[in-house]
Design a protein around this motif. Structure first.
Motif: not given
Length: 368
Positions: A133, A317, A334, A339
């Motif tokens: 991420a 995010s 996250v 992720v």
């Protein structure tokens, strides 16, 4: 696909913190949520990511809604399709309006994946268990931006993007680089420069940026080729790439060394996949861009970013980056900068109906 009906909802929610570029500041976000239900009870979700005003592209929430209601949904009702791959051709009689098309097309992909009982990432050819991420810092104040970056790095984010303009680019980037000498850092210009600013952009070469995103005109590929030949920092194209042919021409001209793929900007997952496959064949890295979106669009981005060509951390995010409470459940999270790919069929998330009711300002259903 034996569709029973389509529901369109307009949602509106304030951001936790303003998001600022040289084009303006976003403090609240509207979007269109698409729900497609088939006659067996499966529901696919899509999200229209146009903004309320035409500062990023010519599309807005209102124009997208008009195109969906008066053209795209009627096309889908008139001519049945058996797979989401056919949506691109079905919608071809409508020029541009890519974000409206993507809103409906992505819902079809989610529906298809649920019908087949597989995660969307697997259906479109992805295979990663988790993806890195990245995060965007849209704060023009250097000291505040540094504090935000420190917080994101503590959370494990793998890459930071900052917004720049000719007014304060060198001071801003040099200040960040001094504080974070090894940070994977990129700059997004949102078309703030002209070719005459080449010396300003050359001056940024010393900071080892991953890329400069869309420095010149939002619809340009010619001047970007001239600029790329004069600077060391890779140019990444964003707004200039709205079709597969745009990507092909930009790569052939040498206009960029990286491409940002946004599902909404290019008209859907089908076109995004075509651009991805071509970039892979030409050795051009790609990454998934964000649109300050709600959870549905973010979930589609996660699936897309599982394709093998997405070698740069995208703007993916967690839900808490922008929202006090997202419209999906569970919310996207996250962990240590990664992720996890959902394992449930489709996008892997469901609507948070309570939250949807709170933030929906208009809705309409179309029976098939």
């Amino acid at each position: 696909m034996d569709i029973k009906g389509v529901k369109l909802s307009i949602v509106k929610m304030p951001l936790k913190n303003p998001f600022t570029t040289h084009l303006g500041s976003v403090t609240e976000r509207e979007a269109i949520i698409v729900e497609i239900e088939d006659r067996t009870g499966f529901i696919g979700y899509g999200e229209g990511v146009a903004f309320s005003s035409p500062w990023y592209t010519e599309e807005t929430v209102q124009t997208s809604y008009h195109m969906l209601k008066d053209y795209l949904v009627p096309l889908l009702k008139k001519k049945a399709i058996s797979h989401p791959d056919q949506a691109l051709a079905l919608f071809s009689s409508v020029r541009r309006n890519h974000m409206a098309k993507a809103a409906l097309e992505t819902a079809l992909w989610d529906l298809q994946a649920k019908k087949e009982g597989v995660p969307l990432s697997i259906l479109i050819g992805g295979g990663m268990e988790s993806i890195p991420a990245g995060v965007v810092v849209g704060n023009p104040n250097l000291q505040e931006a540094i504090k935000q970056i420190e917080g994101y790095l503590e959370q494990g984010f793998k890459r930071v993007k900052v917004k720049i303009s000719p007014e304060d680019d060198f001071h801003y980037i040099s200040g960040i680089r001094k504080q974070f000498p090894d940070l994977p850092l990129m700059a997004d210009a949102n078309s703030a420069y002209a070719l005459e600013d080449v010396d300003r952009l050359k001056a940024l070469d010393q900071f080892g940026l991953l890329m400069i995103e869309q420095p010149l005109g939002y619809d340009d590929i010619i001047d970007h080729a001239k600029l790329q030949s004069q600077i060391e920092t890779p140019i990444c194209l964003d707004e200039s790439i709205v079709t597969f042919d745009d990507a092909r021409k930009a790569i052939e001209l040498g206009s960029c060394k990286v491409i940002n793929i946004k599902i909404g900007r290019v008209g859907g997952i089908g076109e995004a996949k075509r651009i991805h496959d071509y970039c892979v064949s030409k050795g051009i890295p790609v990454w998934a861009g964000g649109m300050i979106e709600f959870g549905i669009s973010r979930a589609h981005n996660i699936a897309l970013a599982s394709l093998p060509g997405f070698t740069i951390p995208g703007d993916i995010s967690g839900s808490d980056r922008y929202w006090e409470e997202d419209i999906i459940q569970p919310e996207i999270t996250v962990h240590n900068g990664m992720v996890k790919m959902p394992e449930r069929p489709g996008i892997g998330f469901e609507l948070n109906n309570k939250r949807m009711k709170e933030v929906t300002i208009f809705e309409e259903r179309f029976e098939f």
